[in-house]
Design a protein around this motif. Structure first.
Motif, PDB file in Angstrom:
ATOM      1  N   GLN A  18      -1.535  16.641  -3.532  1.00 28.04           N
ATOM      2  CA  GLN A  18      -0.835  15.362  -3.654  1.00 28.04           C
ATOM      3  C   GLN A  18      -0.875  14.623  -2.315  1.00 28.04           C
ATOM      4  OE1 GLN A  18       3.120  16.183  -5.119  1.00 28.04           O
ATOM      5  NE2 GLN A  18       2.452  16.050  -7.263  1.00 28.04           N
ATOM      6  N   GLU A  19      -0.733  15.356  -1.234  1.00 23.62           N
ATOM      7  CA  GLU A  19      -0.767  14.761   0.108  1.00 23.62           C
ATOM      8  C   GLU A  19      -2.122  14.107   0.383  1.00 23.62           C
ATOM      9  OE1 GLU A  19       0.616  13.396   3.599  1.00 23.62           O
ATOM     10  OE2 GLU A  19       1.863  14.607   2.271  1.00 23.62           O
ATOM     11  N   GLN A  20      -3.212  14.802   0.046  1.00 24.65           N
ATOM     12  CA  GLN A  20      -4.547  14.257   0.283  1.00 24.65           C
ATOM     13  C   GLN A  20      -4.782  12.997  -0.556  1.00 24.65           C
ATOM     14  OE1 GLN A  20      -6.546  17.904  -0.761  1.00 24.65           O
ATOM     15  NE2 GLN A  20      -7.141  18.310   1.380  1.00 24.65           N
ATOM     16  N   LEU A  21      -4.370  13.050  -1.830  1.00 23.66           N
ATOM     17  CA  LEU A  21      -4.521  11.875  -2.688  1.00 23.66           C
ATOM     18  C   LEU A  21      -3.681  10.719  -2.153  1.00 23.66           C
ATOM     19  CD1 LEU A  21      -5.680  10.491  -5.173  1.00 23.66           C
ATOM     20  CD2 LEU A  21      -3.826  11.501  -6.520  1.00 23.66           C
ATOM     21  N   ALA A  22      -2.480  11.017  -1.699  1.00 25.07           N
ATOM     22  CA  ALA A  22      -1.605   9.982  -1.144  1.00 25.07           C
ATOM     23  C   ALA A  22      -2.259   9.296   0.055  1.00 25.07           C
ATOM     24  CB  ALA A  22      -0.258  10.583  -0.744  1.00 25.07           C
ATOM     25  N   GLN A  23      -2.884  10.078   0.925  1.00 21.94           N
ATOM     26  CA  GLN A  23      -3.560   9.498   2.086  1.00 21.94           C
ATOM     27  C   GLN A  23      -4.709   8.587   1.646  1.00 21.94           C
ATOM     28  OE1 GLN A  23      -4.633  12.885   4.476  1.00 21.94           O
ATOM     29  NE2 GLN A  23      -2.628  12.975   5.482  1.00 21.94           N
ATOM     30  N   MET A  25      -4.951   7.019  -1.114  1.00 25.44           N
ATOM     31  CA  MET A  25      -4.382   5.861  -1.813  1.00 25.44           C
ATOM     32  C   MET A  25      -3.516   4.994  -0.900  1.00 25.44           C
ATOM     33  SD  MET A  25      -5.320   5.725  -4.985  1.00 25.44           S
ATOM     34  CE  MET A  25      -4.106   4.543  -5.528  1.00 25.44           C
ATOM     35  N   GLN A  26      -3.236   5.478   0.297  1.00 30.52           N
ATOM     36  CA  GLN A  26      -2.369   4.793   1.257  1.00 30.52           C
ATOM     37  C   GLN A  26      -0.960   4.599   0.701  1.00 30.52           C
ATOM     38  OE1 GLN A  26      -4.635   1.297   2.318  1.00 30.52           O
ATOM     39  NE2 GLN A  26      -5.928   2.470   3.721  1.00 30.52           N
ATOM     40  N   VAL A  27      -0.444   5.682   0.098  1.00 28.60           N
ATOM     41  CA  VAL A  27       0.934   5.732  -0.385  1.00 28.60           C
ATOM     42  C   VAL A  27       1.537   7.046   0.115  1.00 28.60           C
ATOM     43  CG1 VAL A  27       0.467   4.353  -2.462  1.00 28.60           C
ATOM     44  CG2 VAL A  27       0.293   6.838  -2.585  1.00 28.60           C
ATOM     45  N   THR A  28       2.809   7.275  -0.162  1.00 31.13           N
ATOM     46  CA  THR A  28       3.433   8.533   0.252  1.00 31.13           C
ATOM     47  C   THR A  28       3.150   9.633  -0.767  1.00 31.13           C
ATOM     48  OG1 THR A  28       5.509   8.090  -0.904  1.00 31.13           O
ATOM     49  CG2 THR A  28       5.322   7.254   1.370  1.00 31.13           C
ATOM     50  N   ARG A  29       3.320  10.879  -0.342  1.00 28.23           N
ATOM     51  CA  ARG A  29       3.155  12.004  -1.251  1.00 28.23           C
ATOM     52  C   ARG A  29       4.194  11.917  -2.370  1.00 28.23           C
ATOM     53  NH1 ARG A  29       5.619  15.811  -3.105  1.00 28.23           N
ATOM     54  NH2 ARG A  29       7.282  15.695  -1.563  1.00 28.23           N
ATOM     55  N   GLN A  30       5.378  11.435  -2.027  1.00 30.03           N
ATOM     56  CA  GLN A  30       6.437  11.300  -3.022  1.00 30.03           C
ATOM     57  C   GLN A  30       6.041  10.308  -4.123  1.00 30.03           C
ATOM     58  OE1 GLN A  30       6.882  11.229   0.282  1.00 30.03           O
ATOM     59  NE2 GLN A  30       8.299  12.887   0.734  1.00 30.03           N
ATOM     60  N   THR A  31       5.313   9.269  -3.751  1.00 31.96           N
ATOM     61  CA  THR A  31       4.841   8.306  -4.748  1.00 31.96           C
ATOM     62  C   THR A  31       3.899   8.982  -5.732  1.00 31.96           C
ATOM     63  OG1 THR A  31       5.090   6.441  -3.229  1.00 31.96           O
ATOM     64  CG2 THR A  31       3.558   6.144  -5.078  1.00 31.96           C
ATOM     65  N   VAL A  32       2.962   9.762  -5.221  1.00 28.78           N
ATOM     66  CA  VAL A  32       2.034  10.496  -6.095  1.00 28.78           C
ATOM     67  C   VAL A  32       2.826  11.455  -6.984  1.00 28.78           C
ATOM     68  CG1 VAL A  32       0.120  12.149  -6.186  1.00 28.78           C
ATOM     69  CG2 VAL A  32       0.065  10.263  -4.528  1.00 28.78           C
ATOM     70  N   ILE A  39       7.851   9.503 -13.622  1.00 30.69           N
ATOM     71  CA  ILE A  39       9.046   8.760 -13.213  1.00 30.69           C
ATOM     72  C   ILE A  39       8.681   7.314 -12.879  1.00 30.69           C
ATOM     73  CG2 ILE A  39      10.842   8.614 -11.426  1.00 30.69           C
ATOM     74  CD1 ILE A  39      10.609  11.709 -11.256  1.00 30.69           C
ATOM     75  N   ALA A  40       7.476   7.121 -12.369  1.00 26.87           N
ATOM     76  CA  ALA A  40       6.978   5.791 -11.995  1.00 26.87           C
ATOM     77  C   ALA A  40       5.520   5.685 -12.430  1.00 26.87           C
ATOM     78  CB  ALA A  40       7.099   5.589 -10.490  1.00 26.87           C
ATOM     79  N   TYR A  41       5.033   4.466 -12.518  1.00 26.50           N
ATOM     80  CA  TYR A  41       3.637   4.225 -12.878  1.00 26.50           C
ATOM     81  C   TYR A  41       2.963   3.442 -11.760  1.00 26.50           C
ATOM     82  CZ  TYR A  41       4.883   5.672 -17.545  1.00 26.50           C
ATOM     83  OH  TYR A  41       5.322   6.393 -18.614  1.00 26.50           O
TER      84      TYR A  41
END
Length: 157
Positions: A18-23, A25-32, A39-41
Motif C-alpha cells: 500500500q505504501e509503494q502504491l501510495a507513493q 499515486m502521490q497520496v498517503t498510505r491511509q488513502t490507499v 470507505i472512500a473512492y
C-alpha cells in the motif's frame, strides 16, 4: 467484487505494498487503505492513474464481478450479470444521489459549475443530469469524458 477489493487484488498482483502504491499515486498510505476498505473512492483522474500503474483497465477497477486477472476477464471486457459494457460501478452508485461534478478546463458545462446535481440516467458516453436553477429543475445531457471528478454530497439539492 467491490472497487476496493479490485484495487487490492490488482496491487497484490503487481507485488506492491500500500505504501509503494501510495507513493506512485502521490497520496498517503491511509488513502490507499481507505480505497481498498471501501470507505472512500478514488476520484476519476486517480482511477485512470491507478489503472495505468496497476496495468488494468478502469472497468477492471470499477465494475463488480469482473476479475482484474486478464486471463479471467479478457482485459475487463466481459460483461458481468448482463450489464452494458460501458456502465461503471461508480455511475451506478451515483444514480439518483446528490453529487457535484468537476469538469476539465476545456469542457463547456458552465451551467453545472459549483452546483449540486443528480445523475438520473446514463448510457454509453452520456449522462442525464438534473440540477436546480432558481425555482426550476433543469435537465441536460453531459458528455462523460468531460467530467474530471465526481463528489458525493451529503444533503439534497
Amino acid at each position: 467484487m467491490q472497487t476496493g477489493s479490485q484495487i487490492a487484488e490488482a496491487r497484490r498482483r503487481k507485488n506492491l505494498t500500500q505504501e509503494q502504491l501510495a507513493q506512485l499515486m502521490q497520496v498517503t498510505r491511509q488513502t490507499v487503505s481507505r480505497w481498498e476498505a471501501g470507505i472512500a473512492y478514488p476520484e476519476m483522474e486517480k482511477i485512470v492513474r491507478l489503472a495505468d500503474i496497476l496495468e488494468v483497465s478502469c472497468d477492471d477497477l470499477l465494475r463488480p464481478g469482473v476479475s482484474c486477472d486478464p486471463k479471467v476477464s479478457a482485459g475487463g471486457r466481459m460483461s458481468s450479470e448482463g450489464e452494458p459494457r460501458l456502465v461503471t460501478r461508480l455511475l451506478a452508485q451515483a444514480r439518483n444521489k446528490p453529487v457535484r461534478l468537476q469538469f476539465f478546463d476545456d469542457a463547456e458545462d458552465t451551467d453545472l459549475y459549483g452546483k449540486t446535481c443528480v445523475i438520473t440516467d446514463f448510457d454509453g458516453a452520456w449522462a442525464k443530469v438534473e440540477y436546480r436553477s432558481g425555482k426550476k429543475i433543469q435537465c441536460r445531457l453531459v458528455l462523460l469524458s468531460s467530467i474530471c471528478s465526481l463528489t458525493f454530497e451529503k444533503g439534497g439539492q
